[in-house]
Every structure is written in C-alpha cells, then in structure tokens.
Design a protein around this motif. Structure first.
Motif, PDB file in Angstrom:
ATOM      1  N   LEU A 142       0.848  -1.190   0.000  1.00 52.05           N
ATOM      2  CA  LEU A 142       0.000   0.000   0.000  1.00 52.05           C
ATOM      3  C   LEU A 142       0.880   1.235   0.000  1.00 52.05           C
ATOM      4  O   LEU A 142       1.870   1.303   0.731  1.00 52.05           O
ATOM      5  N   GLY A 143       0.524   2.212  -0.836  1.00 51.71           N
ATOM      6  CA  GLY A 143       1.233   3.482  -0.858  1.00 51.71           C
ATOM      7  C   GLY A 143       0.305   4.616  -0.463  1.00 51.71           C
ATOM      8  O   GLY A 143      -0.829   4.696  -0.941  1.00 51.71           O
ATOM      9  N   HIS A 159      -2.546   0.629 -11.229  1.00 45.69           N
ATOM     10  CA  HIS A 159      -2.749   1.192  -9.900  1.00 45.69           C
ATOM     11  C   HIS A 159      -4.223   1.536  -9.686  1.00 45.69           C
ATOM     12  O   HIS A 159      -4.920   1.951 -10.613  1.00 45.69           O
ATOM     13  N   GLU A 160      -4.685   1.362  -8.460  1.00 43.40           N
ATOM     14  CA  GLU A 160      -6.007   1.820  -8.042  1.00 43.40           C
ATOM     15  C   GLU A 160      -5.806   2.823  -6.918  1.00 43.40           C
ATOM     16  O   GLU A 160      -5.197   2.505  -5.904  1.00 43.40           O
ATOM     17  N   ALA A 161      -6.323   4.043  -7.097  1.00 44.63           N
ATOM     18  CA  ALA A 161      -6.139   5.113  -6.116  1.00 44.63           C
ATOM     19  C   ALA A 161      -7.471   5.440  -5.448  1.00 44.63           C
ATOM     20  O   ALA A 161      -8.490   5.608  -6.122  1.00 44.63           O
ATOM     21  N   THR A 162      -7.456   5.532  -4.128  1.00 43.20           N
ATOM     22  CA  THR A 162      -8.625   5.920  -3.350  1.00 43.20           C
ATOM     23  C   THR A 162      -8.351   7.270  -2.703  1.00 43.20           C
ATOM     24  O   THR A 162      -7.377   7.412  -1.946  1.00 43.20           O
ATOM     25  N   PHE A 163      -9.178   8.272  -3.006  1.00 42.10           N
ATOM     26  CA  PHE A 163      -8.993   9.603  -2.422  1.00 42.10           C
ATOM     27  C   PHE A 163      -9.247   9.550  -0.920  1.00 42.10           C
ATOM     28  O   PHE A 163     -10.214   8.946  -0.458  1.00 42.10           O
ATOM     29  N   TYR A 264      -3.953  10.217  -1.223  1.00 47.60           N
ATOM     30  CA  TYR A 264      -4.567   9.016  -1.778  1.00 47.60           C
ATOM     31  C   TYR A 264      -3.935   7.766  -1.155  1.00 47.60           C
ATOM     32  O   TYR A 264      -2.762   7.775  -0.759  1.00 47.60           O
ATOM     33  N   ALA A 265      -4.725   6.702  -1.126  1.00 50.85           N
ATOM     34  CA  ALA A 265      -4.204   5.369  -0.832  1.00 50.85           C
ATOM     35  C   ALA A 265      -4.151   4.610  -2.153  1.00 50.85           C
ATOM     36  O   ALA A 265      -5.162   4.513  -2.856  1.00 50.85           O
ATOM     37  N   ALA A 279      -9.097  -4.855   4.621  1.00 50.16           N
ATOM     38  CA  ALA A 279      -9.526  -4.297   5.901  1.00 50.16           C
ATOM     39  C   ALA A 279      -8.919  -2.910   6.133  1.00 50.16           C
ATOM     40  O   ALA A 279      -9.608  -1.989   6.595  1.00 50.16           O
ATOM     41  N   VAL A 280      -7.634  -2.746   5.795  1.00 43.82           N
ATOM     42  CA  VAL A 280      -6.992  -1.447   5.982  1.00 43.82           C
ATOM     43  C   VAL A 280      -7.567  -0.419   5.014  1.00 43.82           C
ATOM     44  O   VAL A 280      -7.840   0.733   5.394  1.00 43.82           O
ATOM     45  N   MET A 281      -7.796  -0.816   3.768  1.00 47.84           N
ATOM     46  CA  MET A 281      -8.356   0.125   2.797  1.00 47.84           C
ATOM     47  C   MET A 281      -9.752   0.574   3.213  1.00 47.84           C
ATOM     48  O   MET A 281     -10.101   1.757   3.091  1.00 47.84           O
TER      49      MET A 281
END
Length: 287
Positions: A142-143, A159-163, A264-265, A279-281
């Motif tokens: 995870l970045g 890549h998949e980015a979550t704001f 972002y994650a 779970a962390v996301m």
C-alpha cells in the motif's frame, strides 16, 4: 507433488488402512491405492510395503508423511490467508508520506488492533515517487501518496487510487512579511521539495499566474527544516495552512484556495481481495 495424494499418505500413516482412509476422505479404496502409487512415482521411491494382508509405510513413506504434516498445514494456511471471507491475518507493508501516516494510517492501526489483531502493519516513510517504485517492485502492499490540484499525479494503469482527504497550502514567509501577496515575493529565493516534483510544479503554476518565474534555490524534504530556512530569511516556500509552524513563520493564504494537496491510498490493481489489505483500505476510506 499433488497435495491430495500427500493427504492420502498422511491419513494412511495415521489410520493404517486404505479402507479407513477412503472412508475418512469420502472416496474409494482403489482411488487411495492409485493415488499413493502415483505419489511414489512422483518422488521416485516406494512408499508402501506388504505387511501380511495389509500394507505399511516404508521408511521413505514415513519420512514423507512427516513432511506432509508441514506441507499440508502451509497449504491450508495459504488458502485461508487468500480467502476473501476469512479473518484478516498477515503483515501489511505500507510506504507513505509523514502527514498521511499521522493523519490516516496511525488511527486506522489503532482501530484495527481492536477489530483485527492478526494484522501487523509495517510503516516506511517515503515520498510518492519512491512509493510508486516500491509498489511496482512488490516491496510494499500500500502506498500513501499525494499530488496537488495544480500538479495532478499520472496514475499507472495497474494502480487503483482511493482519495482520502485534501488540505490547503499557502506560502510560508517570515512573520514580518505576512501582509505581502504572492507577486511581492517574485524576487525571493524559493524552497521546494528535494524528493518530489509536485510542489515545484504547483509553485510554478501559481507563480505564472502572478506574473513571475520563481528562483528555486533550496531543495528541502522536511517541513521543519523549511520552517527554519524561512525564519532565518533564507527563502520562502509552500507550507500547509493550519499547521503549527515555528515561531517567526506565517503562511500566506493565496487566491483561489492556493494549492490543494490531495492524499490518496494506492494499491496494485486487484490486490484488494487480500483480507488484510482490504480491511486497511476500508478503514482508511471511512477515516
């Protein structure tokens, strides 16, 4: 080696009869016999020998059955680890910038310690370009990265980015200059990040709107050191608004909200089926 055949051998070592093994595994005696014979061909040595009307394991068969205990346990653990519906257990490696680690990751870890104690999070502090490289090499899972609205990131296809959140940035100046505008700083020395280009790109966009080209002199990573340089009159640079800077430093508010840092994650596409990462996301997304 076929793990189903290994299981047959292990059950035979425990039960001593192919008939009992067949009943335990829900199959036929013939299937068990053929499976162990095929396993013997796989390993290249006899695993059974006659014992009256029955059979018993050879010394090689006994040794392999001992290995089968560990092998099958590892296979079962791997299946459980990869089962999307299972309890999250495992080591999660995170690379991120300091603000996101403090603001998003540490609260998430505290919550997960209570709800999913089997997750171990290992934290590495890196700037976004470094985190992207580590993700590409599978050295982290995870970045936590950032860009600016004035310098948007270019996401890779995998890549998949979550704001996560955004924060307004202004210009850090000596407190005596807190009445100045951006154009008044055209002749100052400027400070930018030494490990990422986004804030310099955002600065150059802001400066162009104010009609000048910034003279970049210093490249500094730590905000605390940037504070020190500003307080000492060595330059000015972008700093987050609302942050407690050192005494003698003020952060000017810029027109049109200035530059908005966006956090972002980021994960590799398709990796969110792994229970610890999922779970962390989920916790980060609700934070």
């Amino acid at each position: 080696m076929d793990v189903r055949r290994l299981r047959m051998l292990l059950e035979l070592s425990r039960l001593g009869s192919m008939h009992e093994v067949a009943e335990a595994l829900g199959t036929t005696t013939s299937t068990v016999s053929q499976g162990i014979a095929a396993l013997a061909r796989d390993v290249g040595t006899p695993l059974l020998e006659p014992d009256g009307r029955r059979v018993r394991l050879t010394p090689a068969g006994r040794r392999l059955s001992e290995h089968a205990v560990s092998i099958l346990a590892a296979v079962d653990a791997a299946r459980l680890d990869l089962d999307p519906s299972s309890e999250p257990v495992g080591v999660l490696r995170v690379a991120g910038f300091a603000s996101a680690i403090r603001r998003s990751l540490l609260p998430a870890i505290d919550d997960l310690r209570r709800t999913h104690p089997g997750i171990e999070v290992r934290i590495h502090e890196y700037e976004p370009l470094e985190s992207f490289d580590l993700l590409a090499r599978d050295e982290v899972d995870l970045g936590l990265v950032y860009d600016y609205d004035l310098a948007p990131a270019e996401w890779r296809d995998d890549h998949e980015a979550t704001f996560l959140w955004e924060h307004e940035w202004g210009v850090g100046v000596p407190t005596r200059d807190r009445h100045l505008g951006l154009a008044d700083l055209a002749d100052r020395d400027w400070i930018v990040n030494s490990r990422h280009t986004a804030d310099e790109d955002a600065l150059r966009t802001l400066a162009s709107r104010a009609g000048f080209v910034p003279r970049v002199v210093h490249r500094i990573d730590a905000l605390e050191l940037l504070d020190d340089l500003v307080a000492a009159g060595r330059g000015v640079g972008l700093l987050p608004r609302g942050r407690t800077s050192r005494r003698g430093v003020s952060v000017l508010r810029l027109p049109d909200r200035g530059a908005m840092l966006r956090a972002y994650a980021v994960i590799r596409r398709g990796r969110d089926t792994w229970p610890p990462l999922r779970a962390v996301m989920q916790r980060l997304a609700t934070g």
